[in-house]
Design an enzyme around this catalytic site. Structure first.
Site, mmCIF file in Angstrom:
data_model
loop_
_atom_site.group_PDB
_atom_site.id
_atom_site.type_symbol
_atom_site.label_atom_id
_atom_site.label_comp_id
_atom_site.label_asym_id
_atom_site.label_seq_id
_atom_site.Cartn_x
_atom_site.Cartn_y
_atom_site.Cartn_z
ATOM 1 N N TYR A 1 37.916 38.790 46.913
ATOM 2 C CA TYR A 1 37.824 39.661 47.909
ATOM 3 C C TYR A 1 37.636 40.990 47.414
ATOM 4 O O TYR A 1 37.526 41.378 46.423
ATOM 5 C CB TYR A 1 39.040 39.285 48.897
ATOM 6 C CG TYR A 1 40.432 39.628 48.646
ATOM 7 C CD1 TYR A 1 40.780 40.265 47.293
ATOM 8 C CD2 TYR A 1 41.610 38.918 49.222
ATOM 9 C CE1 TYR A 1 41.923 40.271 47.189
ATOM 10 C CE2 TYR A 1 43.164 39.184 49.002
ATOM 11 C CZ TYR A 1 43.045 39.662 47.838
ATOM 12 O OH TYR A 1 44.550 39.910 47.410
ATOM 13 N N GLU A 2 37.541 42.008 48.712
ATOM 14 C CA GLU A 2 37.181 43.341 48.622
ATOM 15 C C GLU A 2 35.812 43.615 47.722
ATOM 16 O O GLU A 2 35.683 44.508 47.013
ATOM 17 C CB GLU A 2 38.037 44.099 47.899
ATOM 18 C CG GLU A 2 39.158 44.318 48.718
ATOM 19 C CD GLU A 2 39.174 45.081 50.026
ATOM 20 O OE1 GLU A 2 38.113 45.822 49.922
ATOM 21 O OE2 GLU A 2 39.722 44.695 51.131
ATOM 22 N N GLY A 3 34.873 42.377 48.050
ATOM 23 C CA GLY A 3 33.752 42.460 47.270
ATOM 24 C C GLY A 3 33.786 41.573 45.785
ATOM 25 O O GLY A 3 34.677 42.026 45.057
#
Lengths: 593, 593
Positions: A441-443
């Site tokens: 997550y978060e890229g």
């Protein structure tokens, strides 16, 4: 049970990441070493005594959804209240709204401790901090006046609504729509998935930050706007008003972070309110939402990196404690009575030292990134520009290297426990389950690698990265000059690895300059790991150098040498993957056809 | 959904692991290529259509214990019956007791397919096969007559009872005791933990093989005997008799393989039977139980290696299928409409190719190990001795490299899925959860590494390993001679890696000869991985060579090159860890003190 490693954290902040120097140079206002120590001690006490004991129950019970109401695990709502009443939520928050305005370095250090205790719990304030930052930087004065104080105090929590079922990392295709109302507000309609702490029972209100598209918005990412959509509308006087038309439709059944409700949120389907859409307010300008969101995301990336550090630390502590107690067989040279503790077996020691080195390396990288962010905010002109670039360069490495380390260390932690590691009650497996989301997550870490190679290496025409590599060379030179026997081959190994980093960097810059984008991106992930390993070696060396003058064998010196001689050899392989691996990767696409 | 890769399996058996040559040389009796194909096809059909659909439900429901009765997941008891009625349990079983006596190579190929479908389910027959082998090799004729036929048919299942709460890998300290009865049987008392499929509802009887200690037994591993203890006593005529005094006290709550009941078994506490102890019969001689158990364990280690291969295969299939469908962003060079499938992104392709190469490399190593076992059984004199040594050398590598690959590939599989990979319903997370036990049980991979370095390298004074390395050099030479452009730098890379393996091998042999045991064991794990990577490169090359004459670009050639140029560079780092890493590891023990 986890015990906050306050001494390690303070040492890394001060002597590796630059906090002591920044204080000495007067860059951090009236913040002094005493206050730093007091804050770290108190955070460590809270994490160790109050938070860690509730981590396991959160994993076992998970968040539960019934009739749109999400119940957090037993004790978590109380824990959250006592945590925010301790003032922890506002550590770096804006002083105008009740925050303490402390440097980001202290916040990431505290975040590490919360995440070691319970990553699922720590996600709530992590998201709130992101919302505070975006609102403080881009919101109107009216919006800030109505929402910021409660967010800074933690009475209300914040969320970040990006993902939709058909759009993960690619925000250009999102479909949630916003319509203008006559009173200057907007009406929001759509569905968002994977919304962390999107609904829960631990705070009085939840402030959703939502990306949506106006009817006349340009296509793609240039047509996205950011809206603030509260769960309960807020009256002029700050009182909680009517329920807004947003609700939690379902929560996910996940591999880990069970205590953190991961929600599908539905906006404007008429379940609540006046059935004319969820009411929201624009943050920043129309169609400029992505820039606002990036403010939030960049620091969120570092916060996710801290999750990797935190899990690695907790998993290492647990494995070391187990390996000291558990006896099996006789290690070579064991002269004690009966079986030896497994920590005496060289193979187990290798696992534990690898875990320790990756943990401390990741910590140093993340703290250095926080330091760069702090310096960027507290310097001006050219200096600020350089620090901003440094933070930008370090962010993808901090996020990816630390989260990969979190997974690897947690997995090794299970291995050290043997059969008991596979039994859930032992607690080692939870760390792997929790850690596994952080590289995603978060890229995803693959996206971080693209960011690093395609956007960060070219900063200032490559001068930022080459300047940074020059600083790393200085550390290697200092190791050579120190000529401390305890450092073994550290200087040679570190110099060789820095050379490989430099060669890979030049190759990537050249390839991109010549339009060979696919070739460059083929090596982005190995390059990112190469950079992280070199930084691990360099930062452990920096810490070791602080101890060399003692003239004694120090554990930081010994760990530095172990990392140099046992982990850094991998950099040669990674460099080859970067500069020689792309062609065979392209040719092998037929395997996947 | 998993589809059995029958073509890949057949290719690896025949052209890499040596099945086609063994058939041609008449080593496998009247087994012909047609029968091999028919068996693989039919196993593939059963695994794909019957077994795979029940894997997920097994994970979700898990095995359940109530009042000493273990209930397997819905449909599993029926699945087990139709599976054994298909004759799969007796594939390699002794023909005298109804087995088909087929080569072990076919069995591991089939095992791979069962484990890809459901590792938790496949554990039941895996344990039964081990019991059959130990009983067939070491049991008295009377015992064999009473138990073997039903075990071979699968009507009854078998278990392996080693571990006790205080003794994991170290069997010398076990406490379960056996007392002699006047009628030649024994009475067993004690507690065993982690007993796979120790109790369940899928078969009429369960035959426990139990390690225990006689009252007058010597201390340590020389005082352990092996006993057969059935759940239900068996009458002279083979009918099921009274319940024996053994029961399942509890089952474990585990990270994975939820459908497989992992039991704590209590022997002789008076819950059942005549309250004078669980009745057992000696297998082999008194105090020689460990040798009998090792028969079982060695093949069990290869069977666990197959679990690694199986999970890697299933996880790779799932990730490739997802990456073809899921669209995000635009990959470099993408000219299609809209977003590109993520498989087009170089970073995703790198993950998928790494997964594929590790899967195929692990498969080849395990099949080659099975081939050596078959040849050892079907040759005589010096030839048999050499093959026995080859199997012994390959077993720890097969077990460890394949199970590490299982974990790494399953973890990459989650990463490819992005956020969806973390959601349990997607199914990618199950593979990681299941895979994580395989590097631990049947001797942790660290113990495999000690076995490899301390016991296997010195076989025939080092001649076995050096002869094997010589064979690998021949493969590299053939690659060089082939001069196929599609193989890129394979010959050079492979030669370099073989050179590193050879240097590390010589260093380890010398260190041990000079009494530097701790130094040698410090590098055992990196050495084991080094060996596995070199074998991956060599076996993929062997497969590629079988395709070179086609004159076309083949996926096996392309994958071989990818592995050579992207995975083999790691061998240089591993060699350095082996020959240069021990001193810094020893010095860094102060970090753990």
């Amino acid at each position: 049970m986890y015990k906050a490693p306050v001494e390690d954290i303070a040492f890394t902040l001060n002597h590796v990441a630059g906090l002591a120097d920044a204080i000495a140079a007067g860059k951090l206002g009236d913040l002094g070493a005493d206050l730093v120590e007091a804050i770290l001690d108190e955070a460590g006490r809270f994490a160790t005594n109050e938070m860690a004991p509730l981590g396991e129950i959160g994993d076992r019970q998970g968040a539960r959804l019934q009739d749109g109401v999400v119940t957090t695990p037993d004790g978590w709502a109380d824990l959250y209240r006592s945590w925010r009443e301790g003032g922890w939520n506002g550590l770096t928050g804006p002083e105008a709204y009740g925050g303490q305005g402390l440097p980001h370095m202290l916040n990431v250090a505290a975040l590490e401790m919360w995440n070691s205790s319970s990553m699922a719990f720590a996600l709530a304030p992590t998201l709130t901090m992101g919302a505070i930052e975006a609102l403080d930087k881009h919101g109107s004065e009216a919006l800030k006046a109505r929402y910021l104080e409660k967010l800074v105090s933690g009475e209300w929590t914040g969320t970040m609504n990006l993902t939709e079922p058909h759009a993960g990392s690619d925000l250009g295709v999102l479909k949630t729509r916003a319509e203008r109302s006559d009173d200057g507000s907007y009406r929001i309609f759509g569905q968002k998935i994977y919304i962390t702490w999107g609904e829960h029972d631990a705070a009085d209100n939840i402030i959703h930050l939502v990306l949506a598209r106006l009817p006349d918005a340009p296509a793609g990412t240039r047509g996205i706007s950011l809206f603030l959509v509260p769960k309960f509308l807020v009256e002029e006087d700050g009182a909680i008003g009517a329920r807004n038309d947003v609700f939690c439709h379902s929560i996910e059944h996940k591999l880990g972070i069970h205590g953190s409700p991961t929600c599908t949120m539905i906006y404007g389907d008429g379940k609540f309110g006046d059935e004319k859409g969820a009411i929201g307010w624009l943050i920043g300008e129309e169609n400029k939402g992505l820039a606002c969101m990036f403010t939030m995301m960049n620091n969120a990336r570092l916060a996710v990196g801290m999750q990797g550090v935190a899990i690695a630390e907790a998993a290492t502590q647990k494995a070391v404690a187990f390996a000291r107690e558990r006896t099996q067989g006789k290690a070579p040279g064991w002269t004690g009575a009966g079986m030896s503790p497994i920590i005496e077996h060289p193979d187990v020691a290798r696992m534990l030292l690898t875990m320790t080195a990756l943990t401390q390396g990741s910590r140093a990288i993340c703290y250095a990134c926080a330091h760069a962010i702090d310096m960027a905010h507290r310097t001006e002109g050219e200096e600020a520009r350089t620090w901003t670039e440094r933070a930008a360069l370090l962010t993808p490495i901090a996020k990816s290297f630390a989260t990969d380390a979190g997974v690897d260390v947690a997995s090794l932690g299970i291995q050290v426990h043997g059969g008991m590691g596979f039994i859930e009650e032992t607690g080692a497996a939870r760390y792997l389950r929790d850690a596994r989301i952080a590289p995603i997550y978060e890229g995803t870490n693959g996206i971080q690698a693209i960011d690093l190679v395609a956007r960060k290496l070219p900063l200032s025409g490559g001068a930022q990265v080459s300047g940074f590599i020059g600083e790393l060379r200085t550390i290697a030179d200092r190791v050579a000059s120190a000529a401390d026997a305890g450092l073994g081959e550290t200087a040679e190994r570190l110099k060789a690895s820095i050379g490989e980093l430099e060669a890979a960097t030049q190759w990537l810059l050249k390839a991109q300059a010549e339009g060979q984008v696919a070739e460059a991106l083929a090596g982005a992930t190995p390059y990112q790991r190469l950079f992280g390993l070199v930084l691990t070696g360099a930062y452990l060396a920096k810490g070791a150098l602080a101890k060399v003058d003692d003239g004694r064998t120090d554990r930081r010196i010994a760990l530095c040498r172990f990392a140099a001689e046992n982990l850094l050899p991998e950099t040669a392989a990674l460099k080859r993957q970067v500069v020689e691996g792309a062609e065979s990767l392209a040719a092998a696409r037929i395997v996947l056809a």
